[in-house]
Design an enzyme around this catalytic site. Sequence first.
Site, PDB file in Angstrom:
ATOM      1  N   ASP A 270       1.859   1.259  50.525  1.00  0.00           N
ATOM      2  CA  ASP A 270       0.725   0.333  50.577  1.00  0.00           C
ATOM      3  C   ASP A 270       1.189  -1.093  50.285  1.00  0.00           C
ATOM      4  O   ASP A 270       2.288  -1.316  49.759  1.00  0.00           O
ATOM      5  CB  ASP A 270      -0.346   0.746  49.560  1.00  0.00           C
ATOM      6  CG  ASP A 270      -0.996   2.072  49.937  1.00  0.00           C
ATOM      7  OD1 ASP A 270      -1.114   2.340  51.152  1.00  0.00           O
ATOM      8  OD2 ASP A 270      -1.355   2.831  49.024  1.00  0.00           O
TER       9      ASP A 270
ATOM     10  N   HIS B 241       2.968   1.758  56.726  1.00  0.00           N
ATOM     11  CA  HIS B 241       1.723   1.779  55.944  1.00  0.00           C
ATOM     12  C   HIS B 241       1.254   3.201  55.643  1.00  0.00           C
ATOM     13  O   HIS B 241       0.370   3.407  54.797  1.00  0.00           O
ATOM     14  CB  HIS B 241       0.618   1.022  56.684  1.00  0.00           C
ATOM     15  CG  HIS B 241      -0.264   0.218  55.779  1.00  0.00           C
ATOM     16  ND1 HIS B 241      -0.685   0.671  54.548  1.00  0.00           N
ATOM     17  CD2 HIS B 241      -0.810  -1.021  55.910  1.00  0.00           C
ATOM     18  CE1 HIS B 241      -1.453  -0.219  53.984  1.00  0.00           C
ATOM     19  NE2 HIS B 241      -1.533  -1.276  54.772  1.00  0.00           N
TER      20      HIS B 241
END
Length: 535
Positions: free
Chosen positions: A512, A508
């Site tokens: 995204d 992450h």
Amino acid sequence: MATVINMPRLSDTMEEGVVAKWLVKKGDKISEGDILAEIETDKATMEFESFYDGTLLHIGIEEGETAPVDKLLAIIGEEGEDISGLLNGGSSPSAQPAKEEQKEEVTSVAATANTIPEGVEVITMPRLSDTMEEGTVATWLKKVGDTVEEGDILAEIETDKATMEFESFYSGTLLHIGIEEGQTAPVDVLLAIIGPAGTDISSIKDGGAVASSTDVTATIKEENKEVAAVTVTADTANSGGRIFASPLAKKIAADKNIDLSQVKGTGENGRITKKDIESYTPAIAKSEPAKTKEVVSTPAIQTFTPAGEESIEEVKNSQMRKAIARSLSSSKFTAPHYYLTIEVGMDNAISSRKIINELPDTKVSFNDMVVKACAMALRRHPQVNTSWKDDVTVYNKHISIGVAVAVPDGLVVPVLPFTDHMNIMEIDTKVRDLAVKARDKKLTPQEMSGSTFTVSNLGMFGIQEFTSIINQPNSAILSVGAIVEKPVVKEGKVVVGNTMKVTLACDHRTVDGATGAQFLQTLKQYLENPVTMLA
């Protein structure tokens, strides 16, 4: 005027280097363009040439030693020139240790030069892969007293990725072995000493030039007495002589409960190979009937063994297993993972594969199709083809996909360089070649480094869906499940279809959720319409 040469940065990701071999020695005349040393980086062993003329006045990093980029490597200047100012932190402070630490280093270098006898070479545990931190001596192919020529194989060393042959860069007599068979030691620990026959090396073994290495070796010997005893027992024939066998042959023999002393080796010097073990047929003992008759005629009292008795067995972790534990733990606990799963229709892929495989000398797997689709999808979604660093995100302009391969000791990830420039048939050929090398422990460090994305497929084992841990420094890994025949809805009707689930694990910090989802949408388009990948 003397010139300070620091450890160079020979690759974009290099943070430290190992001096694999010095090709010149202190006092030699150097010309611009001369090769000074072979330096092992995080990607390869490379020749490092001089950009200066003069005399080699000082060597700051000995062979086998690891040092960070910009550490003092050597000093070149005029013969007899005073370089004490440079050694004590003069004109090149960034490349030097603190003043007091540098004094200790100079003293150590002087002691080393005075302690090692003329013609004697100290060999340390080499760094045979980019992630290797320690190695296990699987087999010594030379013994103390043997004559060694440059290029001779000294030993087989088990790294975190493979068992590799380690050759000598020197000629002479093997005077000392510092790490016995079966023992594990960190990189740079004293491995062996080669020199003229009869040379007194007691000062080296007893803590002279390599005191720290010898101390560690002594500790290793103490901690591995039981392992050493087991190794000697396994490698010794009934006559008390040593049995020469490759590590792979030993492993197969152990799995099949074959006594190596009963196997005749066909390799060099009678060495037992994999082929000898696979073709071995145990002889039937003639005395077996007599033993059976004796047992029957003599009453025996059987001891009572309670049902469900607890027992355990401790098996020493291999270098590969320890490396897997380190790298995956680091990835899982440092990279914030999240997972995205989609279901892909595979009817068209099945039809296309059947047509392709009807061509002469052609065989393509579904995994090859997935790898090709990933390469094309990465080109359209460069954010997934990145690597995280604390201060920057690295965008890889090239696409090199790693393909996870299961081997008896664990898992390796050979890499397909520039995968997006390969067609499906080329991918199939390369993957098969690398898989065979992986199972035979013949992969080189270069063939396992440089991936920008990874594919892991457990579909052939019937696993329908799973998640994987990211293979850092990649930002994502794709987990591929089995193709399943099931009812699906097409044009408002329930029909029989074939589907496959894939799960993308993302870091992450760089990828995204929306970016990962878009990548999977593109991947699905390619897999459901394979004709788009044949261009």
